[in-house]
Design a protein around this motif. Structure first.
Motif, PDB file in Angstrom:
ATOM      1  N   PRO A  31     -22.139   2.191  31.131  1.00  0.00           N
ATOM      2  CA  PRO A  31     -20.824   1.573  31.395  1.00  0.00           C
ATOM      3  C   PRO A  31     -19.826   2.580  31.974  1.00  0.00           C
ATOM      4  CG  PRO A  31     -21.216   1.768  29.020  1.00  0.00           C
ATOM      5  CD  PRO A  31     -22.502   2.089  29.702  1.00  0.00           C
ATOM      6  N   LEU A  90     -12.417   8.599  24.305  1.00  0.00           N
ATOM      7  CA  LEU A  90     -12.282   7.502  25.277  1.00  0.00           C
ATOM      8  C   LEU A  90     -10.831   7.051  25.405  1.00  0.00           C
ATOM      9  CD1 LEU A  90     -15.449   5.578  24.104  1.00  0.00           C
ATOM     10  CD2 LEU A  90     -15.144   6.572  26.376  1.00  0.00           C
ATOM     11  N   GLU A 107     -14.250  -1.630  31.250  1.00  0.00           N
ATOM     12  CA  GLU A 107     -15.078  -0.965  30.245  1.00  0.00           C
ATOM     13  C   GLU A 107     -15.118  -1.714  28.924  1.00  0.00           C
ATOM     14  OE1 GLU A 107     -12.305   0.112  31.458  1.00  0.00           O
ATOM     15  OE2 GLU A 107     -10.965   0.888  29.897  1.00  0.00           O
ATOM     16  N   LEU A 108     -14.069  -2.498  28.626  1.00  0.00           N
ATOM     17  CA  LEU A 108     -14.076  -3.272  27.377  1.00  0.00           C
ATOM     18  C   LEU A 108     -15.160  -4.349  27.433  1.00  0.00           C
ATOM     19  CD1 LEU A 108     -12.901  -4.071  24.652  1.00  0.00           C
ATOM     20  CD2 LEU A 108     -11.217  -5.479  25.859  1.00  0.00           C
ATOM     21  N   HIS A 153     -17.754   9.565  28.771  1.00  0.00           N
ATOM     22  CA  HIS A 153     -18.678   8.573  28.209  1.00  0.00           C
ATOM     23  C   HIS A 153     -19.926   9.245  27.621  1.00  0.00           C
ATOM     24  CE1 HIS A 153     -16.307   5.350  30.089  1.00  0.00           C
ATOM     25  NE2 HIS A 153     -16.961   4.537  29.280  1.00  0.00           N
ATOM     26  N   SER A 157     -17.835  -4.512  29.519  1.00  0.00           N
ATOM     27  CA  SER A 157     -19.193  -3.959  29.623  1.00  0.00           C
ATOM     28  C   SER A 157     -19.653  -3.340  28.291  1.00  0.00           C
ATOM     29  CB  SER A 157     -19.253  -2.913  30.740  1.00  0.00           C
ATOM     30  OG  SER A 157     -18.366  -1.848  30.483  1.00  0.00           O
ATOM     31  N   SER A 158     -18.733  -2.690  27.569  1.00  0.00           N
ATOM     32  CA  SER A 158     -19.148  -2.069  26.292  1.00  0.00           C
ATOM     33  C   SER A 158     -19.469  -3.128  25.237  1.00  0.00           C
ATOM     34  CB  SER A 158     -18.066  -1.124  25.782  1.00  0.00           C
ATOM     35  OG  SER A 158     -16.848  -1.815  25.538  1.00  0.00           O
ATOM     36  N   GLY A 174     -17.826   0.592  22.739  1.00  0.00           N
ATOM     37  CA  GLY A 174     -19.290   0.622  22.693  1.00  0.00           C
ATOM     38  C   GLY A 174     -19.881   1.458  21.570  1.00  0.00           C
ATOM     39  N   SER A 180     -24.414   5.367  26.796  1.00  0.00           N
ATOM     40  CA  SER A 180     -22.970   5.292  27.012  1.00  0.00           C
ATOM     41  C   SER A 180     -22.603   5.592  28.458  1.00  0.00           C
ATOM     42  CB  SER A 180     -22.264   6.278  26.086  1.00  0.00           C
ATOM     43  OG  SER A 180     -20.888   6.288  26.306  1.00  0.00           O
ATOM     44  N   LYS A 189     -17.727   1.987  35.377  1.00  0.00           N
ATOM     45  CA  LYS A 189     -16.273   2.105  35.417  1.00  0.00           C
ATOM     46  C   LYS A 189     -15.827   3.067  36.510  1.00  0.00           C
ATOM     47  CE  LYS A 189     -11.959   2.048  34.113  1.00  0.00           C
ATOM     48  NZ  LYS A 189     -11.103   0.854  34.299  1.00  0.00           N
ATOM     49  N   ASN A 192     -12.852   1.474  25.530  1.00  0.00           N
ATOM     50  CA  ASN A 192     -14.287   1.212  25.396  1.00  0.00           C
ATOM     51  C   ASN A 192     -14.632   1.106  23.909  1.00  0.00           C
ATOM     52  OD1 ASN A 192     -17.120   1.727  25.021  1.00  0.00           O
ATOM     53  ND2 ASN A 192     -17.224   2.496  27.111  1.00  0.00           N
ATOM     54  N   LEU A 212      -9.388   4.877  28.330  1.00  0.00           N
ATOM     55  CA  LEU A 212     -10.531   3.975  28.492  1.00  0.00           C
ATOM     56  C   LEU A 212     -10.684   3.173  27.197  1.00  0.00           C
ATOM     57  CD1 LEU A 212     -12.997   6.565  30.031  1.00  0.00           C
ATOM     58  CD2 LEU A 212     -11.924   4.654  31.258  1.00  0.00           C
TER      59      LEU A 212
END
Length: 349
Positions: free
Chosen positions: A126, A72, A137-138, A240, A140-141, A81, A123, A130, A79, A77
């Protein structure tokens, strides 16, 4: 003579040394026997086979989540998550370990694959947001982490919980579902082999395939990648999926390798640790091995230090904070890199 191309490796080593020196300084302030405490912290994790085994056991989930975050971060990204995916996939694998009836060859494989696929599908949500609508993404994750933890805890309490157990835990896994131990005298299990295979597979994917090139191009400059004909929407969703697959596999491997019941009543923290592993590894899949082992080593060292001296294990959080702070500080030691570049170019300052 060091070259500018080696700057990031030198910088990472410098950050680790500074963090350890700060640790020694804190130990010297709070311990009545600072030298003895430092020796415990440094050498006890490698003082016996069982302690070395503890370091390697702890590094296995860190390798999975670190590898997931590397993919990621390399695509630019941010993320986080992996935390929720790791937890929820552990629930899915545990459900199959409890209720499915399979032989010892198929049972762990099916449970791990189910957990990994669950992580990939979750995964991708999100990731789709994005890619299609540029949803942060931060945010939403992190929201997904809360949702997955809530749903997972509900399943543990109302569907999997063994009311005869003295702790809040699921029914026992069937023995056919548990991963085999590979080194007697330790708890190192076959999950280590799976983690190493994943690391080499991701390295090959990132640096030896067209899809890996598209991933790195998208991470370097998404607009330029689109101008070059790369379908960045597809790249983001694919990354993702892969990252979720690895995080989910990590959660499944951890519960089947280290436990006989599912008993996480809070998020285990391995997802967030994966971000630290990725930072230390400088987003290189092969470096994830060393970064995960180092993080596991200082944590086992801190744990042994807390049991054998007068300094608490929580002190190690200071080391982690300093590492994150200095590695994320782009200007740290940048003057040195500039000097090396000028020197290599033959420019006098």
């Amino acid at each position: 003579m060091f070259k500018a191309s080696q700057f990031e490796k030198i910088r990472t080593v410098a950050v680790i040394l500074i963090s350890l020196l700060l640790t020694f300084f804190i130990i010297a302030i709070f311990s009545k026997d600072p030298l003895g405490t430092i020796l415990i912290f440094l050498f006890e994790p490698i003082n016996s086979l069982s302690h070395i085994g503890n370091v390697i056991e702890m590094s296995i989930p860190l390798m999975f989540t670190g590898l997931s975050v590397v993919l990621l971060f390399r695509t630019n990204l941010f993320n986080l998550g992996a935390e929720g995916l790791f937890y929820f996939s552990g629930i899915v694998a545990s459900t199959i370990a409890i209720h499915a009836t399979l032989n010892s060859w198929l049972h762990p494989g099916v449970a791990i694959l189910a957990g990994a696929l669950t992580g990939a599908v979750l995964s991708a949500i999100p990731g789709y947001f994005k890619a299609k609508w540029n949803v942060n993404e931060l945010v939403s994750s992190l929201m997904f982490n809360s949702i997955l933890f809530g749903v997972g805890l509900y399943l543990l309490n109302y569907k999997l919980r063994d009311t005869q157990a003295f702790i809040n835990a699921s029914y026992k896994f069937q023995k056919t579902a548990l991963l085999d131990n590979i080194i007697p005298g330790t708890r190192i299990h076959t999950g280590l082999i799976i983690a190493l295979l994943c690391i080499f597979a991701v390295y090959y994917y990132m640096y030896k395939t067209k899809w890996g090139y598209e991933l790195r191009m998208t991470g370097s400059n998404r607009s330029f990648a689109e101008y070059s004909g790369i379908n960045t929407t597809k790249v983001i969703i694919t990354v993702h999926l892969l990252a979720g697959f690895l995080a989910g596999m990590g959660g499944s491997v951890e519960v089947l390798g280290m436990y006989s019941r599912f008993q996480w009543t809070s998020l285990p923290g391995y997802g967030m640790d994966g971000a630290l592993v990725a930072l230390l590894a400088k987003n290189n899949p092969l470096s994830v091995i060393g970064a995960a082992l180092f993080l596991a080593y200082i944590r086992i060292g801190a744990d042994l230090m807390a049991r054998m001296s007068d300094v608490p294990a929580e002190m190690i959080s200071i080391v982690q904070a300093v590492i994150i702070l200095l590695i994320s500080a782009e200007q740290f030691l940048k003057f040195w890199k500039t000097r090396m570049l000028l020197k290599e170019a033959g420019v006098r300052e």
